[in-house]
Design an enzyme around this catalytic site. Structure first.
Site, PDB file in Angstrom:
ATOM      1  N   LYS A  13     -17.110  37.366 -75.944  1.00  0.00           N
ATOM      2  CA  LYS A  13     -18.332  38.131 -75.633  1.00  0.00           C
ATOM      3  C   LYS A  13     -19.180  37.433 -74.575  1.00  0.00           C
ATOM      4  O   LYS A  13     -19.647  38.059 -73.630  1.00  0.00           O
ATOM      5  CB  LYS A  13     -19.181  38.331 -76.901  1.00  0.00           C
ATOM      6  CG  LYS A  13     -18.521  39.138 -77.992  1.00  0.00           C
ATOM      7  CD  LYS A  13     -19.452  39.383 -79.158  1.00  0.00           C
ATOM      8  CE  LYS A  13     -19.859  38.143 -79.928  1.00  0.00           C
ATOM      9  NZ  LYS A  13     -18.751  37.482 -80.653  1.00  0.00           N
ATOM     10  N   ARG A  88     -25.781  42.418 -85.007  1.00  0.00           N
ATOM     11  CA  ARG A  88     -24.670  41.929 -85.828  1.00  0.00           C
ATOM     12  C   ARG A  88     -24.743  42.477 -87.250  1.00  0.00           C
ATOM     13  O   ARG A  88     -23.965  42.062 -88.104  1.00  0.00           O
ATOM     14  CB  ARG A  88     -24.747  40.407 -85.905  1.00  0.00           C
ATOM     15  CG  ARG A  88     -23.788  39.661 -84.977  1.00  0.00           C
ATOM     16  CD  ARG A  88     -24.129  38.212 -85.129  1.00  0.00           C
ATOM     17  NE  ARG A  88     -23.091  37.300 -84.836  1.00  0.00           N
ATOM     18  CZ  ARG A  88     -23.080  36.513 -83.749  1.00  0.00           C
ATOM     19  NH1 ARG A  88     -24.020  36.628 -82.839  1.00  0.00           N
ATOM     20  NH2 ARG A  88     -22.133  35.636 -83.591  1.00  0.00           N
ATOM     21  N   ARG A 127     -12.753  25.560 -77.543  1.00  0.00           N
ATOM     22  CA  ARG A 127     -13.894  25.907 -76.680  1.00  0.00           C
ATOM     23  C   ARG A 127     -14.747  24.679 -76.364  1.00  0.00           C
ATOM     24  O   ARG A 127     -14.978  23.823 -77.206  1.00  0.00           O
ATOM     25  CB  ARG A 127     -14.749  26.946 -77.420  1.00  0.00           C
ATOM     26  CG  ARG A 127     -16.036  27.304 -76.764  1.00  0.00           C
ATOM     27  CD  ARG A 127     -16.507  28.672 -77.165  1.00  0.00           C
ATOM     28  NE  ARG A 127     -16.894  28.824 -78.549  1.00  0.00           N
ATOM     29  CZ  ARG A 127     -17.218  29.999 -79.091  1.00  0.00           C
ATOM     30  NH1 ARG A 127     -17.182  31.104 -78.367  1.00  0.00           N
ATOM     31  NH2 ARG A 127     -17.571  30.077 -80.348  1.00  0.00           N
ATOM     32  N   ARG A 161     -19.273  23.140 -79.743  1.00  0.00           N
ATOM     33  CA  ARG A 161     -20.427  23.582 -80.530  1.00  0.00           C
ATOM     34  C   ARG A 161     -20.299  23.052 -81.958  1.00  0.00           C
ATOM     35  O   ARG A 161     -19.191  22.996 -82.495  1.00  0.00           O
ATOM     36  CB  ARG A 161     -20.473  25.109 -80.549  1.00  0.00           C
ATOM     37  CG  ARG A 161     -21.229  25.680 -79.380  1.00  0.00           C
ATOM     38  CD  ARG A 161     -21.101  27.168 -79.274  1.00  0.00           C
ATOM     39  NE  ARG A 161     -21.184  27.901 -80.534  1.00  0.00           N
ATOM     40  CZ  ARG A 161     -21.129  29.234 -80.613  1.00  0.00           C
ATOM     41  NH1 ARG A 161     -20.999  29.955 -79.511  1.00  0.00           N
ATOM     42  NH2 ARG A 161     -21.207  29.844 -81.773  1.00  0.00           N
ATOM     43  N   ARG A 172     -18.021  32.411 -90.525  1.00  0.00           N
ATOM     44  CA  ARG A 172     -18.459  33.349 -89.480  1.00  0.00           C
ATOM     45  C   ARG A 172     -17.582  34.611 -89.495  1.00  0.00           C
ATOM     46  O   ARG A 172     -18.076  35.716 -89.308  1.00  0.00           O
ATOM     47  CB  ARG A 172     -18.432  32.665 -88.105  1.00  0.00           C
ATOM     48  CG  ARG A 172     -19.643  31.746 -87.916  1.00  0.00           C
ATOM     49  CD  ARG A 172     -19.421  30.647 -86.907  1.00  0.00           C
ATOM     50  NE  ARG A 172     -19.221  31.114 -85.563  1.00  0.00           N
ATOM     51  CZ  ARG A 172     -18.691  30.366 -84.586  1.00  0.00           C
ATOM     52  NH1 ARG A 172     -18.325  29.120 -84.832  1.00  0.00           N
ATOM     53  NH2 ARG A 172     -18.561  30.851 -83.393  1.00  0.00           N
TER      54      ARG A 172
HETATM   55  P1  AMP Z   1     -22.912  33.031 -81.303  1.00  0.00           P
HETATM   56  O1  AMP Z   1     -23.276  32.080 -80.222  1.00  0.00           O
HETATM   57  O2  AMP Z   1     -23.124  34.466 -80.902  1.00  0.00           O
HETATM   58  O3  AMP Z   1     -21.537  32.789 -81.863  1.00  0.00           O
HETATM   59  O4  AMP Z   1     -23.941  32.776 -82.515  1.00  0.00           O
HETATM   60  C1  AMP Z   1     -24.004  31.506 -83.162  1.00  0.00           C
HETATM   61  C2  AMP Z   1     -24.751  31.641 -84.468  1.00  0.00           C
HETATM   62  O5  AMP Z   1     -26.091  32.088 -84.210  1.00  0.00           O
HETATM   63  C3  AMP Z   1     -24.190  32.669 -85.449  1.00  0.00           C
HETATM   64  O6  AMP Z   1     -23.136  32.147 -86.241  1.00  0.00           O
HETATM   65  C4  AMP Z   1     -25.431  32.989 -86.282  1.00  0.00           C
HETATM   66  O7  AMP Z   1     -25.712  31.944 -87.201  1.00  0.00           O
HETATM   67  C5  AMP Z   1     -26.537  32.972 -85.231  1.00  0.00           C
HETATM   68  N1  AMP Z   1     -26.734  34.314 -84.617  1.00  0.00           N
HETATM   69  C6  AMP Z   1     -26.532  34.678 -83.317  1.00  0.00           C
HETATM   70  N2  AMP Z   1     -26.825  35.969 -83.127  1.00  0.00           N
HETATM   71  C7  AMP Z   1     -27.207  36.460 -84.339  1.00  0.00           C
HETATM   72  C8  AMP Z   1     -27.608  37.734 -84.797  1.00  0.00           C
HETATM   73  N3  AMP Z   1     -27.659  38.811 -83.992  1.00  0.00           N
HETATM   74  N4  AMP Z   1     -27.927  37.858 -86.103  1.00  0.00           N
HETATM   75  C9  AMP Z   1     -27.897  36.807 -86.938  1.00  0.00           C
HETATM   76  N5  AMP Z   1     -27.507  35.570 -86.580  1.00  0.00           N
HETATM   77  C10 AMP Z   1     -27.165  35.389 -85.281  1.00  0.00           C
END
Ligand code: AMP
Length: 219
Positions: A13, A88, A127, A161, A172
């Protein structure tokens, strides 16, 4: 144009959202990046989000809707934006529709990046991310361009990360199945969802996504 990019963890994404946003000349809004920045800066949102993120759980909807409600009102978002990692959950999708409606706007298209879990997990575990400018590389498929392994965009140190480890990744995926998949159905049922096979290279997936965006833009 308002584009939402959806897909499981590791679907690509962030990479594709960045390309679409560049192509459209609009901001790329990654909620994951916003939260990581808030954590690094120690803001109130960052302090609240940190524990959830470390365990691979979703940050509560109220916090996320507050964050997005504020960002989409910024002048740079006037011509549209690309959302990556938001919504999400169903309450987030419904909340986003309400926020946009207040401004006479709506999501133009939701692009689902479809990839099988095994391929996605392998991408996540190899990653490398830049905590400074949020650039993303992959040790196997998209290695950092510099010989010293630093970020090709800003020169900062690249790291994995903290949530890209097997236990957190499993959590996740669970959250994705339980909370995000119903959101995908919400968009499918109202005819806004388009699916792209995300198993190919960055270039291949990028071409498919661009063709889709061009088609929607031309409608
Ligand atoms: P990402 O970088 O999109 O993989 O997001 C990393 C982490 O941030 C996720 O595992 C969640 O803990 C939190 N997070 C990011 N976007 C959201 C969202 N829209 N709703 C809830 N938690 C989020």
């Amino acid at each position: 144009m308002i584009v939402v990019l959806m897909g499981s963890p590791g679907a690509g994404k962030g990479t594709q959202a960045c390309r679409i946003a560049d192509g459209l000349g609009v901001p790329h809004l990654s909620t994951g990046d916003m939260l990581r920045q808030a954590v690094a800066e120690g803001t109130e949102v960052g302090r609240k989000a940190d524990t959830y993120m470390r365990s691979g759980s979703l940050v509560p909807d109220g916090i996320m809707l507050g964050l997005i409600g504020e960002v989409v009102e910024r002048p740079e978002c006037e011509r549209g934006f690309v959302l990556d990692g938001f919504p999400r959950s169903l309450p987030q999708a419904e909340g986003l529709d309400r926020i946009l409606e207040r401004h006479g706007l709506a999501v133009d298209v939701v692009v689902l990046l479809d990839i099988d879990k095994e391929a996605a997990v392998s991408r996540i575990l190899s990653r490398l991310s830049c905590a400074c400018c949020c650039a993303v590389y992959n040790a196997l498929t998209h290695p950092p361009p510099r010989a010293d392994g630093a970020c090709g965009r800003c020169g900062a140190l690249l790291t994995s990360r903290t949530d890209d480890n097997r236990d957190t990744v499993a959590r996740r995926f669970e959250q994705y199945r339980a909370l995000t998949e119903p959101t995908i159905e919400y968009y499918r049922s109202c005819g806004r969802l388009r699916t792209v096979d995300a198993g190919g290279s960055i270039e291949e997936v990028g071409r498919a996504v661009s063709a889709l965006i061009a088609e929607i833009g031309a409608l």
